[in-house]
Write a protein that holds these residues in place. Sequence first.
Motif, PDB file in Angstrom:
ATOM      1  N   THR A 200      59.838  35.991  10.410  1.00 24.04           N
ATOM      2  CA  THR A 200      60.620  35.223  10.180  1.00 24.04           C
ATOM      3  C   THR A 200      60.194  33.869   9.892  1.00 24.04           C
ATOM      4  OG1 THR A 200      61.998  34.489  11.962  1.00 24.04           O
ATOM      5  CG2 THR A 200      62.596  36.600  10.834  1.00 24.04           C
ATOM      6  N   TYR A 201      60.842  32.953   9.333  1.00 25.13           N
ATOM      7  CA  TYR A 201      60.261  31.552   9.100  1.00 25.13           C
ATOM      8  C   TYR A 201      61.793  30.909   8.746  1.00 25.13           C
ATOM      9  CZ  TYR A 201      58.833  26.961   7.607  1.00 25.13           C
ATOM     10  OH  TYR A 201      58.554  25.821   7.511  1.00 25.13           O
ATOM     11  N   SER A 202      61.944  29.609   9.616  1.00 27.08           N
ATOM     12  CA  SER A 202      63.041  29.041   9.347  1.00 27.08           C
ATOM     13  C   SER A 202      63.007  27.459   9.927  1.00 27.08           C
ATOM     14  CB  SER A 202      64.369  29.484  10.393  1.00 27.08           C
ATOM     15  OG  SER A 202      64.598  30.899  10.261  1.00 27.08           O
ATOM     16  N   VAL A 203      63.348  26.543   9.209  1.00 29.09           N
ATOM     17  CA  VAL A 203      63.574  25.305   9.358  1.00 29.09           C
ATOM     18  C   VAL A 203      64.927  24.896   9.969  1.00 29.09           C
ATOM     19  CG1 VAL A 203      63.300  22.755   8.262  1.00 29.09           C
ATOM     20  CG2 VAL A 203      61.985  24.801   7.526  1.00 29.09           C
ATOM     21  N   CYS A 204      65.067  24.363  11.192  1.00 37.35           N
ATOM     22  CA  CYS A 204      66.303  24.186  11.761  1.00 37.35           C
ATOM     23  C   CYS A 204      66.638  22.516  12.319  1.00 37.35           C
ATOM     24  CB  CYS A 204      66.387  25.157  12.862  1.00 37.35           C
ATOM     25  SG  CYS A 204      65.955  26.680  12.502  1.00 37.35           S
ATOM     26  N   HIS A 205      67.805  22.463  12.242  1.00 40.44           N
ATOM     27  CA  HIS A 205      68.252  20.788  13.021  1.00 40.44           C
ATOM     28  C   HIS A 205      69.522  21.330  13.569  1.00 40.44           C
ATOM     29  CE1 HIS A 205      65.717  18.236  10.311  1.00 40.44           C
ATOM     30  NE2 HIS A 205      65.765  19.096   9.229  1.00 40.44           N
ATOM     31  N   ARG A 206      69.295  20.748  15.162  1.00 41.88           N
ATOM     32  CA  ARG A 206      70.461  20.873  15.966  1.00 41.88           C
ATOM     33  C   ARG A 206      71.199  22.374  15.960  1.00 41.88           C
ATOM     34  NH1 ARG A 206      69.409  16.364  13.859  1.00 41.88           N
ATOM     35  NH2 ARG A 206      70.970  16.838  11.994  1.00 41.88           N
ATOM     36  N   GLU A 239      71.366  37.617  10.673  1.00 40.99           N
ATOM     37  CA  GLU A 239      72.364  37.077  11.647  1.00 40.99           C
ATOM     38  C   GLU A 239      71.745  36.751  13.155  1.00 40.99           C
ATOM     39  OE1 GLU A 239      76.520  39.200  13.323  1.00 40.99           O
ATOM     40  OE2 GLU A 239      75.350  40.095  11.751  1.00 40.99           O
ATOM     41  N   TRP A 240      70.803  37.615  13.448  1.00 39.68           N
ATOM     42  CA  TRP A 240      70.120  37.654  14.729  1.00 39.68           C
ATOM     43  C   TRP A 240      69.716  36.122  15.016  1.00 39.68           C
ATOM     44  CZ3 TRP A 240      66.095  36.330  17.715  1.00 39.68           C
ATOM     45  CH2 TRP A 240      65.798  36.979  18.746  1.00 39.68           C
ATOM     46  N   VAL A 241      68.783  35.752  13.809  1.00 37.36           N
ATOM     47  CA  VAL A 241      68.254  34.540  14.021  1.00 37.36           C
ATOM     48  C   VAL A 241      69.104  33.270  13.926  1.00 37.36           C
ATOM     49  CG1 VAL A 241      66.492  32.926  12.653  1.00 37.36           C
ATOM     50  CG2 VAL A 241      65.908  35.526  12.870  1.00 37.36           C
ATOM     51  N   ALA A 242      70.278  33.327  13.146  1.00 37.75           N
ATOM     52  CA  ALA A 242      71.160  32.355  13.029  1.00 37.75           C
ATOM     53  C   ALA A 242      71.947  32.150  14.427  1.00 37.75           C
ATOM     54  CB  ALA A 242      72.131  32.611  11.743  1.00 37.75           C
ATOM     55  N   ASP A 249      70.320  25.756  20.161  1.00 39.96           N
ATOM     56  CA  ASP A 249      70.286  24.065  19.508  1.00 39.96           C
ATOM     57  C   ASP A 249      68.920  23.915  19.431  1.00 39.96           C
ATOM     58  OD1 ASP A 249      71.742  21.989  18.765  1.00 39.96           O
ATOM     59  OD2 ASP A 249      71.288  21.020  20.467  1.00 39.96           O
ATOM     60  N   PHE A 250      68.330  24.629  18.630  1.00 41.83           N
ATOM     61  CA  PHE A 250      67.101  24.395  18.209  1.00 41.83           C
ATOM     62  C   PHE A 250      66.751  23.432  17.062  1.00 41.83           C
ATOM     63  CE2 PHE A 250      62.829  25.421  16.165  1.00 41.83           C
ATOM     64  CZ  PHE A 250      61.996  25.154  17.267  1.00 41.83           C
ATOM     65  N   THR A 251      65.917  22.649  17.050  1.00 43.95           N
ATOM     66  CA  THR A 251      65.272  21.854  16.023  1.00 43.95           C
ATOM     67  C   THR A 251      63.846  22.126  15.881  1.00 43.95           C
ATOM     68  OG1 THR A 251      66.892  20.018  16.210  1.00 43.95           O
ATOM     69  CG2 THR A 251      65.202  19.501  15.244  1.00 43.95           C
ATOM     70  N   GLY A 252      63.327  22.172  14.672  1.00 44.35           N
ATOM     71  CA  GLY A 252      62.048  22.295  14.386  1.00 44.35           C
ATOM     72  C   GLY A 252      61.861  23.534  13.342  1.00 44.35           C
ATOM     73  N   GLN A 253      60.561  23.857  13.269  1.00 46.08           N
ATOM     74  CA  GLN A 253      60.271  25.246  12.373  1.00 46.08           C
ATOM     75  C   GLN A 253      60.073  26.394  13.541  1.00 46.08           C
ATOM     76  OE1 GLN A 253      57.135  24.542   9.086  1.00 46.08           O
ATOM     77  NE2 GLN A 253      56.808  22.861  10.838  1.00 46.08           N
ATOM     78  N   ILE A 254      60.566  27.328  13.021  1.00 44.57           N
ATOM     79  CA  ILE A 254      60.474  28.592  14.148  1.00 44.57           C
ATOM     80  C   ILE A 254      60.481  29.964  13.425  1.00 44.57           C
ATOM     81  CG2 ILE A 254      62.792  29.134  14.142  1.00 44.57           C
ATOM     82  CD1 ILE A 254      62.664  29.324  17.374  1.00 44.57           C
ATOM     83  N   GLY A 255      59.623  30.807  14.113  1.00 42.76           N
ATOM     84  CA  GLY A 255      59.472  32.323  13.542  1.00 42.76           C
ATOM     85  C   GLY A 255      59.629  33.150  14.723  1.00 42.76           C
ATOM     86  N   PHE A 256      60.224  34.209  14.276  1.00 43.57           N
ATOM     87  CA  PHE A 256      60.191  35.458  15.116  1.00 43.57           C
ATOM     88  C   PHE A 256      59.663  36.826  14.686  1.00 43.57           C
ATOM     89  CE2 PHE A 256      63.957  32.979  15.845  1.00 43.57           C
ATOM     90  CZ  PHE A 256      64.039  32.742  17.149  1.00 43.57           C
ATOM     91  N   ASP A 257      59.026  37.574  15.586  1.00 50.85           N
ATOM     92  CA  ASP A 257      58.546  38.753  15.073  1.00 50.85           C
ATOM     93  C   ASP A 257      59.288  39.678  15.690  1.00 50.85           C
ATOM     94  OD1 ASP A 257      56.457  37.120  14.245  1.00 50.85           O
ATOM     95  OD2 ASP A 257      55.012  37.790  15.921  1.00 50.85           O
ATOM     96  N   SER A 275      55.343  25.983  12.938  1.00 51.94           N
ATOM     97  CA  SER A 275      55.161  26.653  11.577  1.00 51.94           C
ATOM     98  C   SER A 275      54.736  27.877  11.450  1.00 51.94           C
ATOM     99  CB  SER A 275      54.443  25.608  10.843  1.00 51.94           C
ATOM    100  OG  SER A 275      54.368  25.987   9.208  1.00 51.94           O
ATOM    101  N   THR A 276      55.166  28.724  10.605  1.00 53.67           N
ATOM    102  CA  THR A 276      54.536  30.007  10.347  1.00 53.67           C
ATOM    103  C   THR A 276      54.251  30.296   8.694  1.00 53.67           C
ATOM    104  OG1 THR A 276      56.572  31.505   9.960  1.00 53.67           O
ATOM    105  CG2 THR A 276      56.193  31.168  12.293  1.00 53.67           C
ATOM    106  N   SER A 277      53.741  31.450   8.519  1.00 52.33           N
ATOM    107  CA  SER A 277      53.162  31.635   7.068  1.00 52.33           C
ATOM    108  C   SER A 277      54.487  31.665   6.099  1.00 52.33           C
ATOM    109  CB  SER A 277      52.282  32.735   7.171  1.00 52.33           C
ATOM    110  OG  SER A 277      51.037  32.520   7.652  1.00 52.33           O
TER     111      SER A 277
END
Length: 388
Positions: A200-206, A239-242, A249-257, A275-277
């Motif tokens: 996954t790849y996500s951009v998050c704020h707070r 749903e899991w990532v959200a 309370d994550f801020t930034g770019q994040i990826g899960f495998d 950041s991820t691909s």
Amino acid sequence: MSTRSGKNVLITFGRSFLTLELARLMNAGGHNVFIADSMRFPISRFSNSVQKVFRVPRPKFEPREYVDEIARLVHAESIDLVIPIHEETDILAMAQDQFPPECELLLSDFLTENRLHNKFEYQVLLDGLGIPTLKYAQVRSEEELTALDFDRPFALKQVYSRGSQEVYKVNPGEVPEGLAFDPLNPWLAQEWLKGEKYCTYSVCHRGKIYAHTVYPVRYAINGQSCLTFEPIIHPGIDEWVAQRVKEIDFTGQIGFDFIEHPDRGLYTIECNPRSTSGILMFEPHNRVDRAFFGDNDEVIRPDPDARKMLGPGMLLYGWRKSALEGNTLRGFARDYRRTDEVISQRDDIGPLAGIPLAMGNILLNSMRYKVGLAEGFMHDHEWDGQQI
């Protein structure tokens, strides 16, 4: 200074194709893009989407000097947003107090970044949240290695490591010989489970997601680092990532495998709080730049028919048997032809022409640090738990 009306954005790790793509997306959104890297000729240097490129100290070997220089550039260029790309994220997270309040660093506090980056601490975090995990254990010595009580195959990898580095598949009762044990970077033993793999790849704020995508692992370097990218919809993973992003309370770019077993369900293997691909699948018309400032109301996703690949990586690794289960040269050639290459763009041909210089820098790094080509690409931007 540019007279464009957008924000001033400083992106690190300019040698990365992720940085190049993000620079193009930010430029298309009307922002002024500045690049920092310790290499003389990062691939982003050749892009017409970039205003200026700055050579900075090596964050792995000169972390204090690196932070000082990034902070100086923020002041000198009136930077509004710093977007770290690779593991310099952890180093900058330790020094957020050196940056003016009017400049946002797109990252979380150091404790959060480290708990997600450290593969053992990440599993402990999941346990604390009541999330099912694969069986795991930390291994700090030869004695702990031989005392492991796994009754099925398990993976063995250092808690600070990345896709270019070796992962051992170990059968019960058989342990690798000659492992080095670093007190700052111990090993993680983690149950080996076969199933469908997703990233996954996500951009998050707070704790809120502003951009997001899920993609299956297809062509990959030894099954680890993806070379091709196609978005899918997976409600369970979404749903899991959200939920996890909200809980921490994550801020930034994040990826899960992830790995999904037909009987046991969905597990997350590790996390990359950077950041991820996945960023490679977005197009300028998606306006993902808004997500980096938290300006959008609906979550931004790439087009459902996006098909992207890292061209040089595919040519070096994609044709190999280890890149894809059941791989054939005919199948590789077919997939290569029908997938869009992320470096080549008609309105930005500089990076394609600059590949020889950029690759030459990486080759010199490999020779300098006596590591393989894939690891030479990122070696001086890795972070393995050292304090600055």
